[in-house]
Design a protein around this motif. Structure first.
Motif, PDB file in Angstrom:
ATOM      1  N   LYS A   1      -1.930   9.971   3.140  1.00  0.00           N
ATOM      2  CA  LYS A   1      -2.923   9.722   2.092  1.00  0.00           C
ATOM      3  C   LYS A   1      -2.397  10.074   0.704  1.00  0.00           C
ATOM      4  O   LYS A   1      -2.944   9.646  -0.306  1.00  0.00           O
TER       5      LYS A   1
ATOM      6  N   THR B   1       0.546   9.202  -0.380  1.00  0.00           N
ATOM      7  CA  THR B   1       1.571   8.231  -0.734  1.00  0.00           C
ATOM      8  C   THR B   1       0.966   7.048  -1.485  1.00  0.00           C
ATOM      9  O   THR B   1      -0.112   6.570  -1.159  1.00  0.00           O
ATOM     10  N   GLN B   2       1.697   6.597  -2.512  1.00  0.00           N
ATOM     11  CA  GLN B   2       1.245   5.472  -3.321  1.00  0.00           C
ATOM     12  C   GLN B   2       2.421   4.534  -3.575  1.00  0.00           C
ATOM     13  O   GLN B   2       3.559   4.960  -3.724  1.00  0.00           O
ATOM     14  N   TYR B   3       2.096   3.249  -3.641  1.00  0.00           N
ATOM     15  CA  TYR B   3       3.133   2.239  -3.828  1.00  0.00           C
ATOM     16  C   TYR B   3       2.902   1.400  -5.080  1.00  0.00           C
ATOM     17  O   TYR B   3       3.660   0.480  -5.345  1.00  0.00           O
ATOM     18  N   ASP B   4       1.863   1.699  -5.857  1.00  0.00           N
ATOM     19  CA  ASP B   4       1.537   0.858  -7.000  1.00  0.00           C
ATOM     20  C   ASP B   4       2.528   1.083  -8.144  1.00  0.00           C
ATOM     21  O   ASP B   4       3.019   2.187  -8.375  1.00  0.00           O
TER      22      ASP B   4
ATOM     23  N   THR C   1       1.767   3.887 -10.959  1.00  0.00           N
ATOM     24  CA  THR C   1       2.103   5.269 -10.596  1.00  0.00           C
ATOM     25  C   THR C   1       3.607   5.484 -10.599  1.00  0.00           C
ATOM     26  O   THR C   1       4.113   6.484 -11.133  1.00  0.00           O
TER      27      THR C   1
ATOM     28  N   SER D   1       8.408   4.552  -3.166  1.00  0.00           N
ATOM     29  CA  SER D   1       7.114   5.133  -2.803  1.00  0.00           C
ATOM     30  C   SER D   1       6.929   6.436  -3.557  1.00  0.00           C
ATOM     31  O   SER D   1       7.859   7.236  -3.694  1.00  0.00           O
TER      32      SER D   1
ATOM     33  N   LYS E   1       4.642  10.016  -3.998  1.00  0.00           N
ATOM     34  CA  LYS E   1       3.808  10.939  -3.234  1.00  0.00           C
ATOM     35  C   LYS E   1       3.325  12.027  -4.188  1.00  0.00           C
ATOM     36  O   LYS E   1       4.126  12.568  -4.967  1.00  0.00           O
TER      37      LYS E   1
END
Length: 209
Positions: A15, A17-20, A23, A160, A162
């Protein structure tokens, strides 16, 4: 079905982790340094270096004679990592201590910049990131200095991020213990410049004030 490469999918706390792109670019633009890891002859290497993002790539530079540069300019796989720490998270137990952070992992390969004007531009972008608005103030780079320096670009398509924010996540049975818990914020600041002996009588330029 997810198209995210399996090596970018975290094994725990997914939860965070972000890939946009927003960010990822915000972390790249704030951080001054990264660590580039690679393997040669089954030996691992991890080299810290300054970098800059420009549009959809990140750029580094180094001496044409650098073992590090000469290896990765071949296009071998590298892992680029960054971590920004925002606070120490102090819980009621050592087990629940943590850190508020923003981190980034990128899998990529180097692209050697051969065009002289693009190389000069990359040096300008990096210089102005490390010391904002300084490029025009400095003595211009000589042609032989450009030739002695390699510029490498990396795509961050496979990246990625985080992050962790917020207060401690104490165990439920610890919540009422009379033990202080909370955050210790951390901050990196640029302090007042200190002149060397040759610059003591030279006025501080406006971009350093």
């Amino acid at each position: 079905m997810s198209t995210t490469p399996p090596y970018l999918i975290p094994s725990r706390l997914a939860k965070r982790t972000q890939y946009d792109t927003e960010t990822i670019c915000s972390i790249l633009d704030e951080a001054l340094f990264c660590v580039i890891s690679y393997s040669v002859d089954n030996r691992p290497f991890a080299i810290p270096t300054a970098f800059v993002r420009y549009e959809d790539k990140i750029y580094i530079h180094g001496s044409v004679g650098s073992h590090f540069i000469r290896e990765i300019e071949k296009g071998i796989p590298v892992c680029i990592s960054i971590m920004l720490t925002d606070a120490l998270v102090v819980a009621k137990s050592a087990f629940s201590h943590s850190v508020n952070y923003r981190s980034l992992t990128i899998f990529s390969k180097a692209e050697k910049i051969e065009d002289t004007e693009t190389k000069r531009a990359a040096f300008e972008w990096l210089t102005n990131k490390i010391v904002p608005d300084s490029w025009e103030y400095l003595r211009p780079m000589k042609d032989n200095e450009v030739k002695k320096t390699t510029a490498l670009a990396f795509s961050f398509e496979e990246a990625s991020a985080k992050t962790r924010t917020g207060m401690p996540n104490d165990e439920e049975e610890d919540l009422e213990l009379p033990i202080w818990s909370g955050l210790i914020p951390l901050q990196t600041n640029r302090l007042a410049p200190i002149a060397d002996e040759l610059s003591k009588n030279i006025p501080l330029p406006s971009h350093l004030m």
